[in-house]
Scaffold this motif. Structure first.
Motif, PDB file in Angstrom:
ATOM      1  N   HIS A  59       0.641 -33.394  49.856  1.00  8.07           N
ATOM      2  CA  HIS A  59       0.811 -32.203  49.017  1.00  8.07           C
ATOM      3  C   HIS A  59       1.146 -32.667  47.600  1.00  8.07           C
ATOM      4  CE1 HIS A  59       1.349 -27.925  48.394  1.00  8.07           C
ATOM      5  NE2 HIS A  59       2.505 -28.160  47.794  1.00  8.07           N
ATOM      6  N   GLY A  60       0.096 -33.089  46.887  1.00  9.14           N
ATOM      7  CA  GLY A  60       0.284 -33.699  45.583  1.00  9.14           C
ATOM      8  C   GLY A  60       0.017 -32.773  44.418  1.00  9.14           C
ATOM      9  N   HIS A  61      -0.384 -33.381  43.309  1.00  5.78           N
ATOM     10  CA  HIS A  61      -0.518 -32.640  42.057  1.00  5.78           C
ATOM     11  C   HIS A  61      -1.562 -31.533  42.150  1.00  5.78           C
ATOM     12  CE1 HIS A  61      -0.577 -31.836  37.787  1.00  5.78           C
ATOM     13  NE2 HIS A  61      -1.880 -32.070  37.756  1.00  5.78           N
ATOM     14  N   GLY A  62      -2.747 -31.859  42.651  1.00 13.66           N
ATOM     15  CA  GLY A  62      -3.809 -30.861  42.720  1.00 13.66           C
ATOM     16  C   GLY A  62      -3.462 -29.716  43.644  1.00 13.66           C
ATOM     17  N   GLU A  63      -2.848 -30.041  44.782  1.00 15.12           N
ATOM     18  CA  GLU A  63      -2.478 -29.004  45.738  1.00 15.12           C
ATOM     19  C   GLU A  63      -1.389 -28.090  45.167  1.00 15.12           C
ATOM     20  OE1 GLU A  63      -4.508 -32.211  47.790  1.00 15.12           O
ATOM     21  OE2 GLU A  63      -2.802 -32.185  46.417  1.00 15.12           O
ATOM     22  N   ARG A  64      -0.397 -28.688  44.539  1.00 17.28           N
ATOM     23  CA  ARG A  64       0.654 -27.863  43.942  1.00 17.28           C
ATOM     24  C   ARG A  64       0.096 -26.990  42.818  1.00 17.28           C
ATOM     25  NH1 ARG A  64       6.478 -27.784  43.041  1.00 17.28           N
ATOM     26  NH2 ARG A  64       6.833 -26.697  41.068  1.00 17.28           N
ATOM     27  N   MET A  65      -0.840 -27.538  42.040  1.00 20.17           N
ATOM     28  CA  MET A  65      -1.421 -26.769  40.951  1.00 20.17           C
ATOM     29  C   MET A  65      -2.179 -25.554  41.500  1.00 20.17           C
ATOM     30  SD  MET A  65      -3.362 -28.276  37.606  1.00 20.17           S
ATOM     31  CE  MET A  65      -4.484 -29.260  38.586  1.00 20.17           C
ATOM     32  N   PHE A  66      -2.838 -25.721  42.647  1.00 22.93           N
ATOM     33  CA  PHE A  66      -3.562 -24.605  43.250  1.00 22.93           C
ATOM     34  C   PHE A  66      -2.598 -23.497  43.667  1.00 22.93           C
ATOM     35  CE2 PHE A  66      -5.128 -22.608  47.228  1.00 22.93           C
ATOM     36  CZ  PHE A  66      -6.188 -21.901  46.688  1.00 22.93           C
TER      37      PHE A  66
ATOM     38  N   LYS B  93     -11.237 -30.108  45.300  1.00 22.05           N
ATOM     39  CA  LYS B  93     -12.269 -31.126  45.087  1.00 22.05           C
ATOM     40  C   LYS B  93     -12.175 -31.697  43.681  1.00 22.05           C
ATOM     41  CE  LYS B  93     -14.526 -30.437  49.042  1.00 22.05           C
ATOM     42  NZ  LYS B  93     -14.693 -31.475  50.066  1.00 22.05           N
ATOM     43  N   GLY B  94     -11.802 -32.965  43.602  1.00 26.48           N
ATOM     44  CA  GLY B  94     -11.837 -33.666  42.327  1.00 26.48           C
ATOM     45  C   GLY B  94     -13.180 -34.329  42.112  1.00 26.48           C
ATOM     46  N   TYR B  95     -13.616 -34.448  40.861  1.00 27.49           N
ATOM     47  CA  TYR B  95     -14.937 -35.005  40.571  1.00 27.49           C
ATOM     48  C   TYR B  95     -15.059 -36.460  41.019  1.00 27.49           C
ATOM     49  CZ  TYR B  95     -19.091 -36.456  37.984  1.00 27.49           C
ATOM     50  OH  TYR B  95     -20.318 -36.949  37.647  1.00 27.49           O
ATOM     51  N   GLY B  96     -14.064 -37.268  40.728  1.00 26.10           N
ATOM     52  CA  GLY B  96     -14.129 -38.693  41.054  1.00 26.10           C
ATOM     53  C   GLY B  96     -14.264 -38.967  42.536  1.00 26.10           C
ATOM     54  N   PRO B  97     -13.300 -38.511  43.367  1.00 22.80           N
ATOM     55  CA  PRO B  97     -13.346 -38.846  44.785  1.00 22.80           C
ATOM     56  C   PRO B  97     -14.525 -38.257  45.534  1.00 22.80           C
ATOM     57  CG  PRO B  97     -11.155 -38.120  44.123  1.00 22.80           C
ATOM     58  CD  PRO B  97     -12.065 -37.832  42.980  1.00 22.80           C
ATOM     59  N   HIS B  98     -15.029 -37.097  45.063  1.00 20.72           N
ATOM     60  CA  HIS B  98     -16.026 -36.394  45.864  1.00 20.72           C
ATOM     61  C   HIS B  98     -17.454 -36.540  45.334  1.00 20.72           C
ATOM     62  CE1 HIS B  98     -12.982 -34.483  48.377  1.00 20.72           C
ATOM     63  NE2 HIS B  98     -12.272 -34.346  47.269  1.00 20.72           N
ATOM     64  N   VAL B  99     -17.617 -36.857  44.068  1.00 22.94           N
ATOM     65  CA  VAL B  99     -18.967 -36.979  43.520  1.00 22.94           C
ATOM     66  C   VAL B  99     -19.330 -38.432  43.285  1.00 22.94           C
ATOM     67  CG1 VAL B  99     -20.479 -36.334  41.613  1.00 22.94           C
ATOM     68  CG2 VAL B  99     -18.798 -34.699  42.473  1.00 22.94           C
TER      69      VAL B  99
ATOM     70  N   TYR C 111     -11.080 -29.085  41.083  1.00 22.82           N
ATOM     71  CA  TYR C 111      -9.827 -29.506  40.452  1.00 22.82           C
ATOM     72  C   TYR C 111      -9.844 -29.215  38.953  1.00 22.82           C
ATOM     73  CZ  TYR C 111      -6.192 -32.617  38.632  1.00 22.82           C
ATOM     74  OH  TYR C 111      -5.104 -33.127  37.964  1.00 22.82           O
ATOM     75  N   ASP C 112     -10.979 -29.460  38.296  1.00 23.80           N
ATOM     76  CA  ASP C 112     -11.063 -29.256  36.844  1.00 23.80           C
ATOM     77  C   ASP C 112     -10.783 -27.810  36.458  1.00 23.80           C
ATOM     78  OD1 ASP C 112     -11.623 -31.899  36.620  1.00 23.80           O
ATOM     79  OD2 ASP C 112     -13.737 -31.660  36.108  1.00 23.80           O
ATOM     80  N   ASP C 113     -11.209 -26.851  37.296  1.00 24.57           N
ATOM     81  CA  ASP C 113     -10.944 -25.443  36.999  1.00 24.57           C
ATOM     82  C   ASP C 113      -9.458 -25.122  37.132  1.00 24.57           C
ATOM     83  OD1 ASP C 113     -13.492 -24.777  36.327  1.00 24.57           O
ATOM     84  OD2 ASP C 113     -14.025 -23.920  38.271  1.00 24.57           O
ATOM     85  N   LEU C 114      -8.781 -25.794  38.053  1.00 28.74           N
ATOM     86  CA  LEU C 114      -7.344 -25.566  38.186  1.00 28.74           C
ATOM     87  C   LEU C 114      -6.617 -25.969  36.916  1.00 28.74           C
ATOM     88  CD1 LEU C 114      -6.682 -26.832  41.824  1.00 28.74           C
ATOM     89  CD2 LEU C 114      -7.002 -24.478  41.041  1.00 28.74           C
ATOM     90  N   GLU C 115      -7.097 -27.008  36.267  1.00 27.05           N
ATOM     91  CA  GLU C 115      -6.484 -27.457  35.024  1.00 27.05           C
ATOM     92  C   GLU C 115      -6.877 -26.589  33.838  1.00 27.05           C
ATOM     93  OE1 GLU C 115      -5.236 -32.029  34.776  1.00 27.05           O
ATOM     94  OE2 GLU C 115      -7.398 -31.707  34.603  1.00 27.05           O
TER      95      GLU C 115
END
Length: 225
Positions: A30-37, A84-90, A120-124
């Motif tokens: 439960h890291g940065h991206g998940e908390r941001m969501f 979904k982050g761009y780096g890990p998934h694309v 992920y980019d949209d969350l930011e």
């Protein structure tokens, strides 16, 4: 209570009820991206974490454990949310791992989950867009959940079934004929169902009296019958 307090309590509650890898995965995953969501999308949209599960364990097609970022289970409905982050998934150079990830998403659909990918980019940059897209997808199920909690008597359910068969429009005399009840009882139950938001009374332009009732269709229709 605000987001920070509710979020901490929600995570700690799930941690306290887990052991082994299920607990460790939540503590690590439960890291940065998940908390941001949950902070920028889920909390503003819902205002609570009811039926919402972080790092939810499911078995894939090989019966191996797999952890979904979030699962929302209001009743019989199951949504799986993946950040979904761009780096890990694309740009993932591990093609085997990438194929397995796609196969897991397909398997989740087979298992009855509606899979939703969250960029992920949209969350930011633009979490409002994510909210705009998710709201019409999820709100029907919230409406269904609310109606499931509404208490209908057996006679009220019979009236609702008649309304659906009658293309959504009925008169009290129709209930007298089909249910064998008197007119006073029919009008009493129609008023009750109007108060519960299931019918709208239609007033005659000639007499000024309620002449019929129009059924208010909802997403619960297919479950009620």
């Amino acid at each position: 209570m605000g987001f920070t307090e509710e979020h901490s309590r929600w995570v700690e509650d799930h941690i306290s009820r887990r052991t082994g890898e299920r607990r460790g995965r939540l503590e690590r995953g439960h890291g940065h991206g998940e908390r941001m969501f949950v902070e920028k999308v889920w909390w503003p949209m819902m205002g609570h974490f009811n039926d919402f599960h972080p790092e939810y364990e499911v078995a894939d097609w090989r019966s191996k454990p797999y952890f979904v970022d979030f699962v929302w289970k209001p009743g019989q409905v199951k949504f799986a949310f993946e950040i979904k982050g761009y780096g890990p998934h694309v740009q993932n150079t591990d093609r085997t791992r990438y194929r397995q990830e796609l196969n897991r998403e397909t398997y989740l659909q087979i298992a009855g989950y509606r899979v939703v990918a969250i960029p992920y980019d949209d969350l930011e940059a633009n979490p409002e867009l994510t909210i705009t897209l998710l709201r019409p997808l999820l709100m029907p199920y919230l409406a269904l959940r609310a109606e499931e909690k509404m208490d209908f008597s057996r006679l009220e359910r019979d009236i609702l079934r008649i309304a659906v068969r009658s293309n959504g429009c009925i008169r009290p005399v129709d209930l007298v004929r089909e249910l064998g009840i008197d007119l006073r009882t029919a009008r009493k139950y129609m008023r009750s169902l109007c108060e519960k938001g299931k019918f709208n009374p239609v007033v005659s332009q000639v007499s000024g009296r309620v002449c019929r009732y129009e059924y208010v269709h909802s997403f619960r229709d297919i479950h009620l019958w």
